[in-house]
Design a protein around this motif. Structure first.
Motif, short mmCIF file in Angstrom:
data_model
loop_
_atom_site.label_atom_id
_atom_site.label_comp_id
_atom_site.label_asym_id
_atom_site.label_seq_id
_atom_site.Cartn_x
_atom_site.Cartn_y
_atom_site.Cartn_z
N SER A 151 0.84 -1.20 0.00
CA SER A 151 0.00 0.00 0.00
C SER A 151 0.87 1.25 0.00
O SER A 151 2.06 1.19 0.32
CB SER A 151 -0.89 0.00 1.23
N ARG A 152 0.30 2.36 -0.36
CA ARG A 152 1.04 3.62 -0.32
C ARG A 152 1.53 3.90 1.09
O ARG A 152 2.65 4.37 1.29
CB ARG A 152 0.15 4.75 -0.82
N ASP A 153 0.67 3.62 2.07
CA ASP A 153 1.07 3.79 3.46
C ASP A 153 2.35 3.03 3.78
O ASP A 153 3.29 3.57 4.35
CB ASP A 153 -0.04 3.28 4.39
N GLN A 154 2.35 1.78 3.41
CA GLN A 154 3.52 0.95 3.69
C GLN A 154 4.75 1.52 3.03
O GLN A 154 5.82 1.62 3.62
CB GLN A 154 3.30 -0.47 3.16
N VAL A 156 5.38 4.59 1.97
CA VAL A 156 5.82 5.84 2.60
C VAL A 156 6.56 5.53 3.89
O VAL A 156 7.60 6.09 4.19
CB VAL A 156 4.63 6.77 2.88
N ASP A 157 5.99 4.59 4.63
CA ASP A 157 6.57 4.23 5.92
C ASP A 157 7.97 3.66 5.74
O ASP A 157 8.90 4.01 6.47
CB ASP A 157 5.66 3.21 6.61
N ILE A 158 8.13 2.80 4.75
CA ILE A 158 9.43 2.19 4.53
C ILE A 158 10.43 3.21 3.98
O ILE A 158 11.56 3.29 4.43
CB ILE A 158 9.31 1.00 3.55
N VAL A 159 9.99 4.00 3.03
CA VAL A 159 10.90 4.92 2.36
C VAL A 159 11.24 6.12 3.23
O VAL A 159 12.38 6.52 3.34
CB VAL A 159 10.31 5.39 1.02
N ARG A 160 10.23 6.68 3.87
CA ARG A 160 10.46 7.90 4.63
C ARG A 160 10.48 7.70 6.13
O ARG A 160 10.74 8.62 6.89
CB ARG A 160 9.40 8.95 4.29
N GLY A 161 10.10 6.49 6.57
CA GLY A 161 10.14 6.21 8.00
C GLY A 161 9.07 6.94 8.79
O GLY A 161 9.22 7.19 9.95
N GLN A 162 8.00 7.31 8.12
CA GLN A 162 6.90 7.93 8.84
C GLN A 162 5.61 7.58 8.11
O GLN A 162 5.62 7.26 6.94
CB GLN A 162 7.08 9.44 8.88
N SER A 163 4.52 7.64 8.85
CA SER A 163 3.28 7.29 8.18
C SER A 163 2.80 8.48 7.36
O SER A 163 3.11 9.62 7.64
CB SER A 163 2.23 6.87 9.20
N SER A 164 2.06 8.16 6.36
CA SER A 164 1.69 9.20 5.40
C SER A 164 0.53 10.03 5.92
O SER A 164 -0.28 9.59 6.72
CB SER A 164 1.28 8.54 4.09
N ILE A 165 0.47 11.26 5.47
CA ILE A 165 -0.67 12.09 5.77
C ILE A 165 -1.76 11.75 4.76
O ILE A 165 -1.47 11.21 3.70
CB ILE A 165 -0.30 13.58 5.68
N PRO A 166 -3.02 12.05 5.07
CA PRO A 166 -4.10 11.75 4.12
C PRO A 166 -3.87 12.50 2.81
O PRO A 166 -3.31 13.58 2.80
CB PRO A 166 -5.35 12.26 4.83
N ASP A 168 -1.88 11.91 0.52
CA ASP A 168 -0.49 12.00 0.15
C ASP A 168 -0.28 11.26 -1.18
O ASP A 168 -0.51 10.07 -1.28
CB ASP A 168 0.37 11.35 1.24
N ARG A 169 0.16 11.99 -2.18
CA ARG A 169 0.35 11.36 -3.48
C ARG A 169 1.82 11.24 -3.86
O ARG A 169 2.15 10.94 -5.00
CB ARG A 169 -0.38 12.18 -4.55
N SER A 170 2.67 11.52 -2.90
CA SER A 170 4.08 11.60 -3.25
C SER A 170 4.61 10.27 -3.79
O SER A 170 5.45 10.25 -4.69
CB SER A 170 4.91 12.03 -2.04
N ILE A 171 4.08 9.18 -3.25
CA ILE A 171 4.54 7.87 -3.72
C ILE A 171 4.19 7.67 -5.20
O ILE A 171 4.99 7.15 -5.98
CB ILE A 171 3.92 6.75 -2.85
N ASP A 172 3.01 8.12 -5.58
CA ASP A 172 2.62 7.99 -6.98
C ASP A 172 3.62 8.66 -7.91
O ASP A 172 3.97 8.13 -8.96
CB ASP A 172 1.24 8.61 -7.20
N ILE A 173 4.07 9.84 -7.47
CA ILE A 173 5.00 10.57 -8.32
C ILE A 173 6.35 9.86 -8.37
O ILE A 173 6.95 9.74 -9.43
CB ILE A 173 5.16 12.01 -7.80
N THR A 194 0.42 -1.50 -11.00
CA THR A 194 -0.52 -0.86 -10.10
C THR A 194 -1.58 -1.87 -9.70
O THR A 194 -2.11 -2.59 -10.54
CB THR A 194 -1.21 0.31 -10.81
N VAL A 195 -1.86 -1.94 -8.41
CA VAL A 195 -2.95 -2.77 -7.93
C VAL A 195 -4.03 -1.81 -7.46
O VAL A 195 -3.93 -1.21 -6.39
CB VAL A 195 -2.51 -3.70 -6.78
#
Lengths: 209, 209
Positions: A151-154, A156-166, A168-173, A194-195
């Motif tokens: 998931s995007r949450d996962q 973001v968490d792995i890449v940035r070490g923090q949970s995503s804000i609602p 948040d489309r940064s992962i898509d980019i 994409t799933v």
DNA sequence: CGCAGAATGCTTCAAATTGTTACAAAAACC
DNA sequence: GGTTTTTGTAACAATTTGAAGCATTCTGCG
């Protein structure tokens, strides 16, 4: 090895890391071990060893019925624990997909070779394709959790070490940028799919090198 | 061998030296051994042996769950300690990355040979490239912590022996100067890579000579 | 089929981070 | 004391990243 102290943390760890085996104490704050065991079994075949208090036969039986693979009575001998872990893995030798080990330095997928130590991505002609820090982290996360949707949450968490804000489309980019670099045709991605409704999934076969 | 007396010193030692193995007493002033063990495990795969008081089974179990590789009951037989240390290293034979040993005087990476004793850096033709004191310290720190990212704070601390003031960019300039000397193409560094948001990482294979 | 709504893709742009040059202060050397 | 080397500061250039916003694709439904 990851140690967590309650069910919530456990679920988070199971989600964010490639957990190979779960050792579950029955005595826990909040939800008890039985509930967690049953819950994990609903979605995963991960091996579970339950820790039971002395001689509680009913506990053992219940645990095994709920899907635990083995149990151990406290206090136990660490050697025994190791032996049981090995036994479980021998038993489960069949259908594991965990190809990417923490220790392997380079991995191959498609026509690419990713060097996890030097952070270099090379094509079939050994030409380095530059990845930014974020792109590399994202690719590493996807490769590590090869063939399972994240998931995007996962991510973001792995890449940035923090949970995503609602919203948040940064992962898509970042995914878009990564695809532009590693996919032959970014419109028809073969590696990062994409799933819909879930997130993204790395689809190529990944083999250690 | 380094001996420290509390968690703060331990972290400093782990950061500034290449520690191969950690022996951790559970009974400590300040943070207890368990907390330290879990904390170390979050960032490192370094082997840990825990020292437990007599017969505290729960301690042993907890220690192993938190990521210790072995335990030893006090008082212990020195022979047994040695045997267990050897066993751990045998077991961990696989994926160790600590190539740079404390004892080795010269190391090789890329086309360079760095003499840690005489502080000389030589290229493939054995020509000495002069490094200033700061440049040498920085390079030594990076080489020593080969393949793991180091924060600017850590680097400043290692190089200058004091923690950095906020907005201190001096490390960036030193990195820039070092790159100009040792990288073929300073614009595409292969040896010292930037890890955005973290710091810098030495990426080449380092082998003792 | 065609449409509305939602999810995803992607371009543009500004903010944050990092790289580098020029210069001055500090230290080392003679 | 004068000179050279080293190191840090300031300023500006380059890169990376995420937000905004629109385009595109997908899904369910009439």
């Amino acid at each position: 090895m990851t140690t967590v102290s309650d069910g919530t943390e456990m679920r988070k760890a199971l989600r964010d890391w490639n957990i190979d085996l779960l050792i579950l104490d029955i005595m826990l704050p909040g939800e008890d071990g039985f509930a967690l065991c049953r819950d994990v079994r609903r979605t995963s075949k991960i091996p579970i060893i339950m820790l039971t208090a002395v001689g509680e036969d009913t506990d053992r039986i219940l645990g095994l019925e709920l899907g635990a693979d083995d149990y151990l009575t406290k206090p136990f001998n660490p050697r025994e624990l190791l032996a049981r872990i090995r036994a479980i893995f021998r038993r489960a030798e069949t259908g594991t997909t965990e190809i990417v080990e923490n220790s392997s330095e380079k991995v191959r997928f498609g026509n690419w070779v990713l060097n996890l130590g030097s952070r270099e991505l090379r094509d079939a002609d050994d030409v380095v394709v530059h990845l930014s820090t974020g792109e590399f982290s994202l690719l590493r996360a996807l490769v590590k959790h090869n063939k399972r949707p994240l998931s995007r949450d996962q991510l973001v968490d792995i890449v940035r070490g923090q949970s995503s804000i609602p919203f948040d489309r940064s992962i898509d980019i970042q995914i878009s940028r990564l695809r532009r670099k590693i996919e032959k045709d970014a419109k028809n991605p073969k590696l990062i799919k994409t799933v819909r409704g879930i997130g993204y999934q790395f689809c190529a076969d990944v083999s250690p090198l």
